[in-house]
Design an enzyme around this catalytic site. Structure first.
Site, PDB file in Angstrom:
ATOM      1  N   ALA A 197       1.873   3.599  -2.744  1.00  0.00           N
ATOM      2  CA  ALA A 197       1.108   4.844  -2.786  1.00  0.00           C
ATOM      3  C   ALA A 197       2.058   6.030  -2.906  1.00  0.00           C
ATOM      4  O   ALA A 197       3.131   6.054  -2.291  1.00  0.00           O
ATOM      5  CB  ALA A 197       0.263   4.972  -1.526  1.00  0.00           C
ATOM      6  N   GLY A 256       1.701  -0.710  -1.459  1.00  0.00           N
ATOM      7  CA  GLY A 256       0.421  -0.735  -2.152  1.00  0.00           C
ATOM      8  C   GLY A 256       0.478  -1.454  -3.480  1.00  0.00           C
ATOM      9  O   GLY A 256      -0.533  -1.989  -3.955  1.00  0.00           O
ATOM     10  N   GLU A 288       0.042  -5.013  -2.591  1.00  0.00           N
ATOM     11  CA  GLU A 288      -1.359  -5.192  -2.210  1.00  0.00           C
ATOM     12  C   GLU A 288      -2.264  -5.191  -3.437  1.00  0.00           C
ATOM     13  O   GLU A 288      -3.247  -5.933  -3.501  1.00  0.00           O
ATOM     14  CB  GLU A 288      -1.762  -4.077  -1.232  1.00  0.00           C
ATOM     15  CG  GLU A 288      -1.063  -4.211   0.113  1.00  0.00           C
ATOM     16  CD  GLU A 288      -1.151  -2.959   0.960  1.00  0.00           C
ATOM     17  OE1 GLU A 288      -1.293  -3.070   2.188  1.00  0.00           O
ATOM     18  OE2 GLU A 288      -1.062  -1.840   0.397  1.00  0.00           O
ATOM     19  N   GLU A 302       6.707  -0.132   4.244  1.00  0.00           N
ATOM     20  CA  GLU A 302       6.043   1.005   4.885  1.00  0.00           C
ATOM     21  C   GLU A 302       6.766   1.503   6.134  1.00  0.00           C
ATOM     22  O   GLU A 302       6.774   2.711   6.418  1.00  0.00           O
ATOM     23  CB  GLU A 302       4.595   0.633   5.240  1.00  0.00           C
ATOM     24  CG  GLU A 302       3.646   0.591   4.054  1.00  0.00           C
ATOM     25  CD  GLU A 302       3.635  -0.734   3.325  1.00  0.00           C
ATOM     26  OE1 GLU A 302       2.773  -0.942   2.470  1.00  0.00           O
ATOM     27  OE2 GLU A 302       4.513  -1.582   3.612  1.00  0.00           O
TER      28      GLU A 302
END
Length: 255
Positions: free
Chosen positions: A64, A110, A113, A133
Site C-alpha cells: 500500500a 499488500g 496479499e 509491515e
C-alpha cells in the site's frame, strides 16, 4: 486516471498495475478501479480467465502507498483503509473465473496479499515475497494473517511478518504457493490462462466454488449459491415460477 487498467483480449482479461515509479504501490483510486474491473469481468460472459500483472520488473507490488494511509487516524485506518482493502481483495478472490497472478518482481505486504487472492501464481526467478509491515510499525491488514495462512505454513508467515525475511521464488515453488517459476512470468501466466479458457466455464466455476467452500473462502455464500443453482434447474422451480405468474397454486412433482 487510475494506475490500474483492465484489458480484455479474447477470452482472457488482464488486470494490470501501472505505477512502476512507486513500485506499483496501491492507492485509493487503484483499489476503486480494481473493484470496478472485477464487476466488469464478472458481467462479461466471454471472459473465461483472468491474469493480474504489473508494469516494470522491480516489483509486482510493493504494498500500500504509505502516502495513502499514513495521515489517517487510527479509527479511519481501521474503519476505511483496512476494511475497504479487504472488501476489494475479497471481490477479486471470489471471481467466478480462474485467476493467475504474474509476479515479474517483488511482492511485499499488500502486494503479496493481492497475489494471494488469485487462484495460482507464477514468479520470475529473482522475485521475492515479504510482509515488511513491521518496518513501519504496522501489521498486515489485507488478509496477510488470514487468507495467506491457508496458503502457506504458519512458520513461513511468521518468518516474513515477525522476522522480516523474504521468500525466494524457488522456495515459494517448493511450498506450493506458486505454480511455476519463469523468466517471463507474464507470458507464462497468459499461457496458463489460455489453457483454462479452453475448459468448460461452468465446470471450472463450480469446481472453484467447491474448493473455496471447502477452504472456508466465503463458504456460507458459496454453499447457498451452489444449492440455489441446483434447485433453479429443477422442474419444481419452473412450476413454482409459472404458478406465481399465473396466480395459481403450484403442483410440485418433486423433479
Amino acid at each position: 486516471m487510475s494506475a490500474l487498467h483492465l484489458t480484455i483480449s479474447g477470452p482472457v482479461a488482464e488486470i494490470r498495475l501501472d505505477n512502476p515509479e512507486k513500485l506499483n504501490a496501491l492507492t485509493v483510486t487503484m483499489l476503486e478501479a480494481l473493484e470496478s474491473h472485477c464487476a466488469a469481468i464478472e458481467r462479461d460472459s466471454d471472459v473465461r480467465s483472468v491474469i493480474v500483472t504489473a508494469e516494470g520488473e522491480r516489483a509486482f507490488c510493493a504494498g500500500a502507498d504509505i502516502e495513502a494511509w499514513s495521515k489517517l487516524s487510527a479509527a479511519e485506518f481501521a474503519r476505511h483503509w483496512v476494511r475497504n482493502g479487504h472488501r476489494v481483495f475479497d471481490r477479486l478472490a471470489r471471481l467466478s473465473k480462474p485467476t493467475v497472478a504474474a509476479l515479474s518482481g517483488h511482492a511485499f505486504g499488500g502486494g503479496l496479499e493481492l497475489a494471494a487472492t488469485c487462484d495460482i501464481r507464477v514468479m520470475a526467478p529473482g522475485a521475492t515475497l515479504g510482509l515488511p509491515e513491521a518496518n513501519v510499525g504496522i501489521v498486515p491488514g489485507w488478509s496477510g494473517t488470514q487468507r495467506l495462512r491457508r496458503l502457506l505454513p504458519e512458520p513461513v508467515i511468521k518468518e516474513m511478518a515477525l522476522f522480516g525475511r523474504r521468500i525466494s521464488a524457488e522456495r515459494a515453488l517448493g511450498l506450493g504457493f506458486v505454480a511455476d517459476v519463469s523468466e517471463n512470468a507474464r507470458e507464462a501466466a497468459r499461457e496458463i490462462a489460455l489453457g483454462a479458457a479452453k475448459l468448460s466455464p461452468r465446470a471450472v466455476e463450480v469446481a472453484k466454488n467447491m474448493i473455496h467452500a471447502g477452504a472456508g473462502e466465503d463458504s456460507a455464500a458459496l454453499i447457498e449459491a451452489l444449492g440455489s443453482a441446483a434447485i433453479s434447474a429443477s422442474e419444481d422451480s419452473d412450476e413454482g415460477v409459472a404458478a406465481f405468474r399465473e396466480k395459481r397454486k403450484p403442483i410440485f412433482a418433486g423433479r
